[in-house]
Motif scaffolding. Structure first.
Motif, PDB file in Angstrom:
ATOM      1  N   GLY A 181      -0.643 -10.858  -5.648  1.00  0.00           N
ATOM      2  CA  GLY A 181      -2.065 -10.975  -5.472  1.00  0.00           C
ATOM      3  C   GLY A 181      -2.748  -9.737  -5.158  1.00  0.00           C
ATOM      4  N   TYR A 182      -3.762  -9.708  -4.349  1.00  0.00           N
ATOM      5  CA  TYR A 182      -4.646  -8.401  -4.160  1.00  0.00           C
ATOM      6  C   TYR A 182      -3.886  -7.695  -2.922  1.00  0.00           C
ATOM      7  N   SER A 183      -4.212  -6.165  -2.951  1.00  0.00           N
ATOM      8  CA  SER A 183      -3.562  -5.495  -2.205  1.00  0.00           C
ATOM      9  C   SER A 183      -4.591  -5.143  -1.034  1.00  0.00           C
ATOM     10  N   GLY A 184      -5.758  -5.258  -1.231  1.00  0.00           N
ATOM     11  CA  GLY A 184      -6.979  -5.152   0.002  1.00  0.00           C
ATOM     12  C   GLY A 184      -6.855  -3.432   0.094  1.00  0.00           C
ATOM     13  N   VAL A 185      -6.504  -2.681  -0.837  1.00  0.00           N
ATOM     14  CA  VAL A 185      -6.725  -1.100  -0.655  1.00  0.00           C
ATOM     15  C   VAL A 185      -7.140  -0.649  -2.089  1.00  0.00           C
ATOM     16  N   LYS A 186      -7.421   0.517  -1.966  1.00  0.00           N
ATOM     17  CA  LYS A 186      -8.085   1.101  -3.517  1.00  0.00           C
ATOM     18  C   LYS A 186      -7.538   2.749  -3.438  1.00  0.00           C
ATOM     19  N   MET A 187      -7.713   3.042  -4.994  1.00  0.00           N
ATOM     20  CA  MET A 187      -7.366   4.272  -5.235  1.00  0.00           C
ATOM     21  C   MET A 187      -8.562   4.538  -6.364  1.00  0.00           C
TER      22      MET A 187
END
Length: 888
Positions: free
Chosen positions: A493-499
């Motif tokens: 699912g979703y990681s909840g972090v971003k790049m």
């Protein structure tokens, strides 16, 4: 017949003494007295090389760990500095693509006679044929991958009473393109690759003996009855192995802090390894009251406890080991599928830190590691991210000790990122590497999270499932993420972090104005993000760029940028020229660059602190330091020189901090402690370029624990100069200064062109105008320093700087030299630097360094500012002033 018992962990420790302290049974670290030679240069057969009395006089003497090039550099094979200019290209040699021999002779103490002997290889890059006493004990299909331990039972081939010869024939990794090749150490767009691709022995080689049964890889996991921390429920695990051909019964005995004891019987089949566990439900003594808890530094003490385990067979102790561990509980939660919040011991924590990278040639030392961790801690960061560049036990022990969190996982951009192209052999290396790292890092107090992918989740979903199965089986005690970016994994699912970038220059207002949540603004958890280049000071630049090439367009300059989209500093340079004015010299350029570095990096970290837990949960600067002398992505340079970026970072992450919002014109306070502060006072003063006061306001503030709070907004002010200053001050009820923060602002607004944003930057349509800063009226400074204070191996000076003139002293920089006209003392910790001073203002700056780094000289303090009047300034005999470099 050779036998591979286990494929386990990545490197343990580089220090022999440290490893011996942890392992009380016999352990021989094969660190020094190795010989290294190209198999092209010495074409003798393996059976001859791996026997006693072989002539290695022409071979290179090296210590392990070492890569091929690191070994050649240590032997001074090259008559040039590989870091100067484009000299790195000169290291290329066709022999680097062929196998190299690493040979070591050793003996065993008589007391080990008859015991089971295990050879452990902690990091072969990339594959090796291994010979012992003339016998091939493993080949390159079995021994490959730098992030594994290969354990070989060499009992049948060991010479207990005489000399033993170990010979490794190592072939470097090959990466014909980014998506296919060997699962080795990767770099992407950071730096040029070293021409040996870090081929060699990149971590320890050791010999261990056991009397039938051994215990290893202890894990102590903590669960609290949150929110209460009164009782810690400890779960203890370890791996137990039978090294014999017959079944064995053993007793595994354990202790916590020599106070709590527990034991368990175990039956092992021949050569069987199994997990042994002790739960607090069964072993009631593992419910610890009033525990000594490990906290990240800003929340409390990084308390460490001790677990000791022994394997006893019959009446004999086969081995005893101990490790330090932290009583702490790491958790995380997902907020609206967009932001992941990390929680330590039941308390949310805003993550702010930077990304680690080891030396380009994989050279390490415990001293250098501690120097760097101290710099990270001094910047008030609370996390280090290590993307696929695993360190050694010394590094993680330092993070444990200093209360520094660690984020790590598999790396981006190369073969590791493309499991869809792996064959069966590569998949085997990947899974063995994953289990190795889990065993190795799972008991580290500082480890906060593991990432199974970097720039995306594993592209083969079965790979992520297999990773997760390994991690569950080995009881990884901390959060797991599929990726360091925002892509939703089909498995987890979703990681909840971003790049979402940026990685290139953006102005300070960028961070608060990304309202769409598409780019790198203040929302979610940014695992890597940066406003681009960090130009080192002149004193560092001339160590790696020839003086006749000190130009932003020279080939040497460009070679020390990144690669691909980051091969120049032109975006940064364009902004610098438009915002601060065209540079008249390289020193003028460097001085302005420090100001632009300072404001950009400060704004990034402040914005995340300002919006903590509202839209933002964490940010990691890409990067912390460069693997070699570089011009981009670092907070301090390769020579450990702290410049503009460093002090902008340090200022922004003060645990109790006053700040200005570029977007809202508000003044706010950020509290990063777990305690409330009342009776604080915030004062804002606005100065014109000529030093006249245009506005002032004072207001009381009370702030809750781990919170941010707006105190007031600055009004529209008439009569401001084109560029002007805002001075913010935070004091407690007794008038003690808690935070002081200067901003230089422009009446001309920055305008970002969001429609032209890409993955690494957002261009500007209009720039702020700071050119008036070059016409600040000159002012005089008074400089003196108190007598040095020596404590242990540390020396501290208190340097007093007073602005005796009528205008603001802008961007005052203090240096500590090894005597007059000497080099800078490095590393060095300044309590503050690149400061500004109001007319009549005095500041005391503390300067601390290791006494040996002064090299027996009397420190000499040199101060510069943009508008210093050298003639009218005064200083004592151990201090002087430089002309204000940025003034045209």
């Amino acid at each position: 017949m050779k036998k591979i018992i286990l494929t386990l962990i990545l490197p343990l420790c580089f220090q022999q003494a440290f490893s011996q302290a942890r392992q009380e049974n016999f352990q021989l670290m094969l660190k020094d007295d190795w010989k290294m030679q190209s198999a092209v240069t010495d074409a003798a057969s393996a059976d001859k090389i791996s026997k006693e009395n072989y002539d290695t006089q022409s071979w290179y003497k090296v210590s392990v760990p070492t890569t091929i090039i690191a070994g050649l550099l240590a032997n001074k094979v090259y008559d040039f500095d590989p870091f100067m200019g484009r000299n790195l290209k000169k290291l290329s040699d066709p022999k680097l693509d062929k196998p190299w021999w690493f040979r070591r002779e050793f003996t065993l103490p008589a007391a080990e006679n008859g015991k089971n002997v295990i050879l452990r290889l902690h990091g072969i890059n990339y594959k090796a044929n291994i010979w012992l006493n003339g016998v091939k004990i493993a080949d390159s299909t079995q021994t490959k991958g730098p992030f594994r331990i290969i354990q070989l039972d060499v009992t049948k081939h060991i010479n207990y009473t005489g000399n033993n010869v170990l010979a490794l024939q190592i072939t470097r990794p090959f990466t014909p393109n980014k998506s296919k090749g060997d699962l080795a150490i990767d770099y992407a767009d950071w730096i040029p690759y070293p021409p040996d691709y870090n081929g060699g022995i990149v971590n320890n080689v050791e010999i261990k003996t056991y009397d039938k049964v051994g215990v290893q890889y202890p894990l102590v996991t903590t669960r609290f009855d949150l929110p209460s921390l009164a009782v810690a429920h400890l779960y203890v695990d370890a791996q137990v192995t039978n090294y014999t051909n017959t079944a064995q019964d053993a007793v595994i005995k354990g202790q916590i802090n020599s106070e709590v004891s527990f034991e368990q019987k175990v039956h092992l089949l021949p050569h069987e390894s199994k997990n042994v566990d002790f739960s607090p439900e069964i072993y009631k003594q593992l419910n610890i009251k009033n525990p000594r808890i490990w906290w990240p530094w800003q929340y409390g003490k990084a308390e460490l406890n001790r677990v000791e385990l022994s394997a006893v067979v019959g009446a004999k102790v086969s081995n005893t080991l101990w490790e330090k561990f932290g009583i702490r509980q790491m958790d995380s939660k997902l907020i609206d599928n967009e932001s992941r919040e990390f929680i330590v011991n039941g308390k949310p924590i805003l993550i702010r830190g930077a990304a680690w990278s080891p030396d380009i040639f994989q050279r390490r030392s415990p001293e250098r590691q501690e120097q760097e961790v101290k710099l990270v801690r001094d910047m008030n960061m609370n996390i280090i991210r290590s993307e696929g560049k695993m360190e050694d036990d010394s590094f993680y022990d330092l993070c444990d000790q200093y209360g520094m969190l660690v984020m790590t996982g598999w790396m981006c951009c190369g073969v590791w990122q493309h499991p869809e192209h792996w064959n069966a052999a590569e998949r085997k290396v990947a899974m063995a590497s994953d289990s190795s790292v889990m065993y190795w890092l799972r008991n580290k107090a500082s480890l906060m999270v593991w990432l199974n992918g970097s720039d995306m989740p594993p592209t083969d979903t079965s790979v992520e499932r297999d990773y997760l199965k390994i991690e569950k089986t080995l009881k990884w005690p901390n959060p797991l993420l599929s990726t360091a970016n925002e892509t939703k994994s089909k498995v987890s699912g979703y990681s909840g972090v971003k790049m979402a970038g940026p990685y290139e220059w953006v102005p300070p207002i960028y961070w608060e104005t990304d309202a769409t949540h598409k780019f790198g603004g203040t929302w979610s958890f940014a695992t890597e993000i940066s406003p681009g280049p960090s130009i080192p000071p002149y004193e560092s630049l001339i160590k790696f760029i020839p003086k006749d090439s000190l130009s932003t367009s020279s080939p040497a300059w460009l070679y020390h940028c990144g690669t691909g989209s980051f091969g120049t500093t032109k975006v940064f340079d364009k902004a610098l020229a438009n915002r601060y004015g065209e540079s008249t010299s390289i020193k003028n350029y460097i001085a302005k660059a420090q100001a632009q570095n300072y404001e950009a990096h400060r704004a990034m970290m402040e914005a995340y602190g300002f919006k903590k837990y509202n839209t933002a949960t964490g940010v990691v600067q890409w990067m912390l330091a460069n693997p070699w002398p570089g011009l981009i992505w670092h907070t301090y340079d390769y020579y450990l020189y702290p410049a503009g970026t460093y002090f902008g970072m340090k200022k922004s992450m003060e645990p109790l901090h006053v700040m200005y919002s570029y977007k809202s014109n508000e003044v706010a306070v950020i509290n990063s402690y777990l305690k409330k502060f009342g009776d604080l006072q915030v004062k804002a003063t606005v100065y014109n370029i000529d030093g006249s006061v245009k506005y002032t306001k004072t207001a009381p503030v009370t702030i809750e624990a781990d919170a941010s709070k707006v105190v007031f907004a600055l009004p529209a002010i008439t009569g401001l100069s084109p560029a002007y200053f805002v001075r913010l001050q935070l004091t407690d009820s007794r008038g003690k200064l808690e935070s002081i923060n200067w901003y230089w602002l422009s009446q001309k607004a920055e305008v970002l062109n969001w429609k032209k944003s890409n993955w690494y930057t957002t261009p500007e349509s209009a720039y702020a105008d700071y050119t008036a800063l070059q016409q600040i009226p000159k002012t005089a400074l008074k400089l003196s320093h108190a007598q040095e204070v020596i404590k242990g191996d540390s020396t501290t000076h208190a340097v007093t700087i007073t602005n005796t003139g009528k205008s603001v002293a802008f961007f005052v920089h203090l240096r500590a030299l090894k005597g007059k006209d000497g080099d800078d003392i490095l590393p060095v910790i300044f309590s503050d630097n690149y400061i500004s001073l109001a007319p009549g203002e005095t500041r005391v700056i503390k300067c601390t360094y290791s006494s040996k780094d002064a090299a027996g000289t009397t420190p000499y303090f040199l101060t510069s500012a943009w508008n210093i009047d050298v003639v009218k300034s005064k200083s004592d005999q151990q201090a002087a002033f430089e002309e204000g470099l940025p003034v045209n």
